[in-house]
Design an enzyme around this catalytic site. Structure first.
Site, mmCIF file in Angstrom:
data_model
loop_
_atom_site.group_PDB
_atom_site.id
_atom_site.type_symbol
_atom_site.label_atom_id
_atom_site.label_comp_id
_atom_site.label_asym_id
_atom_site.label_seq_id
_atom_site.Cartn_x
_atom_site.Cartn_y
_atom_site.Cartn_z
ATOM 1 N N HIS A 75 0.871 -1.183 0.000
ATOM 2 C CA HIS A 75 0.000 0.000 0.000
ATOM 3 C C HIS A 75 0.902 1.224 0.000
ATOM 4 O O HIS A 75 1.608 1.468 0.979
ATOM 5 C CB HIS A 75 -0.905 -0.025 1.228
ATOM 6 C CG HIS A 75 -1.845 -1.197 1.233
ATOM 7 N ND1 HIS A 75 -3.057 -1.172 0.584
ATOM 8 C CD2 HIS A 75 -1.723 -2.442 1.756
ATOM 9 C CE1 HIS A 75 -3.656 -2.348 0.732
ATOM 10 N NE2 HIS A 75 -2.864 -3.143 1.428
ATOM 11 N N ARG B 218 -0.344 4.266 -0.645
ATOM 12 C CA ARG B 218 -1.210 5.314 -0.078
ATOM 13 C C ARG B 218 -1.404 6.537 -0.965
ATOM 14 O O ARG B 218 -2.114 7.457 -0.578
ATOM 15 C CB ARG B 218 -0.691 5.784 1.291
ATOM 16 C CG ARG B 218 -0.533 4.682 2.322
ATOM 17 C CD ARG B 218 -1.813 3.948 2.592
ATOM 18 N NE ARG B 218 -1.719 3.069 3.761
ATOM 19 C CZ ARG B 218 -2.510 2.039 3.956
ATOM 20 N NH1 ARG B 218 -3.447 1.729 3.079
ATOM 21 N NH2 ARG B 218 -2.383 1.294 5.033
ATOM 22 N N HIS C 146 -8.975 -10.194 -1.843
ATOM 23 C CA HIS C 146 -9.009 -10.010 -0.382
ATOM 24 C C HIS C 146 -10.292 -10.700 0.061
ATOM 25 O O HIS C 146 -11.384 -10.206 -0.193
ATOM 26 C CB HIS C 146 -9.024 -8.518 -0.031
ATOM 27 C CG HIS C 146 -9.309 -8.234 1.422
ATOM 28 N ND1 HIS C 146 -8.372 -7.671 2.269
ATOM 29 C CD2 HIS C 146 -10.417 -8.422 2.164
ATOM 30 C CE1 HIS C 146 -8.912 -7.543 3.478
ATOM 31 N NE2 HIS C 146 -10.158 -7.979 3.440
ATOM 32 N N HIS D 133 -2.772 -12.556 1.257
ATOM 33 C CA HIS D 133 -2.568 -12.753 2.705
ATOM 34 C C HIS D 133 -3.436 -13.855 3.327
ATOM 35 O O HIS D 133 -4.251 -13.600 4.224
ATOM 36 C CB HIS D 133 -2.771 -11.441 3.455
ATOM 37 C CG HIS D 133 -3.924 -10.566 2.991
ATOM 38 N ND1 HIS D 133 -5.195 -11.040 2.829
ATOM 39 C CD2 HIS D 133 -3.963 -9.253 2.664
ATOM 40 C CE1 HIS D 133 -5.979 -10.039 2.425
ATOM 41 N NE2 HIS D 133 -5.257 -8.953 2.308
ATOM 42 N N ASN E 192 -5.553 -6.905 9.084
ATOM 43 C CA ASN E 192 -6.649 -7.631 8.445
ATOM 44 C C ASN E 192 -6.142 -8.341 7.186
ATOM 45 O O ASN E 192 -5.622 -7.684 6.296
ATOM 46 C CB ASN E 192 -7.760 -6.644 8.062
ATOM 47 C CG ASN E 192 -9.030 -7.370 7.642
ATOM 48 O OD1 ASN E 192 -9.205 -8.539 7.942
ATOM 49 N ND2 ASN E 192 -9.888 -6.672 6.931
ATOM 50 N N ASP F 131 2.064 -7.143 2.379
ATOM 51 C CA ASP F 131 0.906 -6.324 2.776
ATOM 52 C C ASP F 131 1.389 -5.105 3.570
ATOM 53 O O ASP F 131 0.798 -4.723 4.586
ATOM 54 C CB ASP F 131 -0.131 -7.134 3.571
ATOM 55 C CG ASP F 131 -1.471 -6.396 3.695
ATOM 56 O OD1 ASP F 131 -1.626 -5.316 3.099
ATOM 57 O OD2 ASP F 131 -2.354 -6.905 4.411
ATOM 58 N N HIS G 279 0.593 3.391 8.334
ATOM 59 C CA HIS G 279 -0.335 4.354 8.943
ATOM 60 C C HIS G 279 0.506 5.282 9.812
ATOM 61 O O HIS G 279 1.635 4.941 10.180
ATOM 62 C CB HIS G 279 -1.349 3.634 9.840
ATOM 63 C CG HIS G 279 -2.274 2.720 9.110
ATOM 64 N ND1 HIS G 279 -3.279 3.163 8.284
ATOM 65 C CD2 HIS G 279 -2.340 1.359 9.072
ATOM 66 C CE1 HIS G 279 -3.936 2.131 7.778
ATOM 67 N NE2 HIS G 279 -3.378 1.017 8.225
ATOM 68 N N PHE H 208 -6.426 -1.093 10.588
ATOM 69 C CA PHE H 208 -5.775 -2.385 10.365
ATOM 70 C C PHE H 208 -4.451 -2.172 9.619
ATOM 71 O O PHE H 208 -4.389 -1.366 8.700
ATOM 72 C CB PHE H 208 -6.661 -3.274 9.498
ATOM 73 C CG PHE H 208 -7.932 -3.754 10.150
ATOM 74 C CD1 PHE H 208 -7.906 -4.816 11.047
ATOM 75 C CD2 PHE H 208 -9.152 -3.165 9.852
ATOM 76 C CE1 PHE H 208 -9.082 -5.296 11.627
ATOM 77 C CE2 PHE H 208 -10.332 -3.631 10.429
ATOM 78 C CZ PHE H 208 -10.295 -4.695 11.328
ATOM 79 N N GLY H 209 -3.432 -2.938 9.989
ATOM 80 C CA GLY H 209 -2.223 -2.987 9.163
ATOM 81 C C GLY H 209 -1.017 -2.323 9.783
ATOM 82 O O GLY H 209 -1.127 -1.502 10.691
HETATM 83 ZN ZN ZN Z 1 -6.159 -7.145 1.988
#
Ligand code: ZN
Length: 425
Positions: free
Chosen positions: A62, A64, A179, A232, A278, A305, A309, A323-324
C-alpha cells in the site's frame, strides 16, 4: 564504465543454486556473469561473503498515493522498497480516490519512474470506488498498465460481481486478486475470533469469513477458467482448500505474509493495536498451517501487505486503530532469520518465494539474474545482526510488531535498473 559486483555468492532461484560469480552491469542490463571478471575502469563493489540475488518482488503493498500522503507516498514507499531489497512492487488500489481509472494507473507508473527507486505495478480496482456495485473498465485499465484487479481492503461481496470480474480478467490473461472477507461473518470484528478476543472483550473476526469467500472464489474461478490469486491467506482451512483446488488443476495462486507465518493473535495481548491487521493474526494452528502451506508449495509466495499508517492512528485503541502495519523493510531479514538461518528453507527457496515465483504468477519481468536481464539486484549480508528500529525506516509508517527484534540477512545494497538506489554497506 559499468558497475562490477565482485566476489559475491549469486543466488539463482530458478536453478536453486548458489555460485561464486562476479556480476558486471552496463547501464541498465547485466552484461556478464563469470567466476572472475577483470575490472577495467568499472565502479567496483566488493561483495565477498555477501549474497547477490535478483531484486525482490512484492505483489502486495500500500503506497497510499493518491490521497493518503500522511501515511506514505510513492517516493517514500519505493525508497522503503529499495531498502528492503525490492525492485518491483504491486500497489493496491484502495487509495483516495480508488485507482479505478486508466489515468490513475498511468499516474502511479509515471510517478514511480520519476523517483526511480523501484518499479511500481498498479493493481486496479475490480469495482468502481471498490464499492462492489459496478465493474471497472478492465480492458482500459489493463492497457494503461494494471497487472491485475483487486478491491483489496475488502471482499467483493456479490458472487455475481466476482464471476463477472473473473470473466473480464480471463479475457486479458490477468489475475483477479482476492481479499477474501465475507462481511456478514467478519462484521465489526477487530482481531481474530478466539480466546484473545474473549479476554479483551472485543469483537472477533471468524476465520470462516475468509475461508468461505476463498471457497466461493475457487468454485467461480474454476468454473470460468480464470486465474484467481488469494491475498494474505491466514486460516488453516483456507490453506487446505487452496491445496485441494491446485490438485484439481485450478489456476489458483496465493500469498502469505511474514506476520501470518511468524505471529499469532497472542501478540495482540502484548502489543495491542500495533498487532491489529486484516486478516487478523490467527491461532497457532492457523500459523502452522500457513508455514506448512509455504513449505509444500500450496502458498506460492511471500508478500508483505506493507500497510503504513501514522503513529497517531495506530496508537488508538483496538476498536478504533486502523488495520495494518509496515513490512517491506524488514520482510527479507525476518524470513531469512526465521526460515533460512534456522534451516527450514534454503536461501534459493526463500529467494524464489520473494522474486521468481511472484514474477511468474503476475507475468512480470525479472525475478532471476542472467546476462541480458535488467540489472535489478539485491545484495544481502547474512552475518551482521541488527535490531529492527522503525526510526530508521524510509517508510512514513513506523509501526511494526517486529520492533526490537534482532535479525540477520539484511539487504545492504540494492541496484535498480543499473543504479545504486540503496547502499548501507
Ligand atoms: Zn487485503
Amino acid at each position: 564504465m559499468g558497475l562490477l559486483l565482485k566476489g559475491g555468492r549469486v543466488v539463482d532461484p530458478v536453478a536453486q543454486t548458489i555460485q561464486k560469480l562476479d556480476v558486471l552491469i552496463d547501464h541498465t542490463v547485466i552484461i556478464e556473469m563469470a567466476p572472475e571478471i577483470a575490472h577495467q575502469g568499472h565502479t567496483v563493489y566488493d561483495v565477498s561473503h555477501q549474497f547477490v540475488m535478483p531484486g525482490l518482488i512484492d505483489v502486495h503493498v500500500h503506497l497510499r498515493e493518491p490521497g493518503q500522503t500522511h501515511k506514505e507516498t510513492i517516493e517514500t514507499g519505493t525508497m522503503a522498497a529499495a531498502a528492503g531489497g525490492f525492485s518491483q512492487v504491486c500497489a493496491m488500489p484502495n487509495t483516495t480516490p480508488v485507482v479505478d481509472s486508466p489515468a490513475w494507473v498511468r499516474h502511479i507508473i509515471d510517478e514511480a519512474a520519476k523517483y526511480g527507486y523501484a518499479k511500481v505495478h498498479p493493481i486496479a480496482a475490480i469495482t468502481k470506488s471498490s464499492k462492489g456495485q459496478e465493474l471497472t473498465e478492465f480492458e482500459a485499465l489493463s492497457e494503461a498498465g494494471a497487472v491485475g484487479f483487486s478491491d483489496d481492503g475488502k471482499g467483493v461481496q456479490s458472487a455475481e460481481m466476482m464471476r463477472n470480474a473473473l470473466l473480464a480478467a480471463k479475457a486479458l490473461s490477468k489475475p483477479v486478486i482476492v481479499h477474501a472477507e465475507d462481511e456478514t461473518l467478519s462484521g465489526s470484528g477487530v482481531i481474530n475470533f478466539g480466546d484473545v478476543a474473549k479476554t479483551l472483550s472485543v469483537p472477533g473476526i471468524l476465520p470462516d469469513a475468509e475461508t468461505a469467500m476463498i471457497a466461493r472464489d475457487i468454485v467461480l474461478a474454476q468454473a470460468v477458467g480464470a486465474h484467481v490469486h488469494f491475498c494474505h491467506v491466514s486460516p488453516a482451512d483456507a490453506v487446505g482448500l487452496i491445496k485441494e483446488a491446485k490438485s484439481k488443476g485450478a489456476h489458483v495462486t496465493a500469498e502469505v505474509t511474514p506476520h501470518h507465518l511468524l505471529l499469532t493473535d497472542h501478540e495482540v495481548l502484548l502489543q495491542g493495536s500495533t498487532a491489529k491487521v486484516n486478516p487478523p493474526l490467527r491461532s497457532e494452528t492457523d500459523r502452522r498451517a500457513c508455514v506448512n502451506g509455504l513449505l509444500d508449495g500450496t502458498l506460492d509466495m511471500i508478500a508483505t501487505d506493507h500497510a503504513p499508517h501514522s503513529t497517531e492512528e495506530k496508537s488508538r485503541d483496538l476498536l478504533h486503530a486502523p488495520f495494518g502495519f509496515v513490512g517491506i523493510e524488514t520482510s527479507f531479514a525476518l524470513m531469512y532469520t526465521a526460515f533460512v538461518h534456522s534451516h527450514i528453507l534454503s536461501l534459493p527457496e526463500l529467494v524464489a518465494l520473494m522474486s521468481y515465483r511472484p514474477a511468474k504468477a503476475f507475468h512480470l519481468d525479472g525475478g532471476r539474474l542472467a546476462v541480458g536481464q535488467p540489472a535489478d539486484i539485491a545484495v544481502v549480508d547474512p552475518i551482521s545482526e541488527k535490531v529492527v528500529d522503525p526510526d530508521r525506516f524510509y517508510s512514513k509508517g513506523k509501526v511494526t510488531p517486529f520492533k526490537g527484534r534482532v535479525l540477520r540477512g539484511w539487504p545492504v545494497l540494492t541496484i535498480f535498473a543499473g543504479n545504486v538506489v540503496y547502499n548501507n554497506r
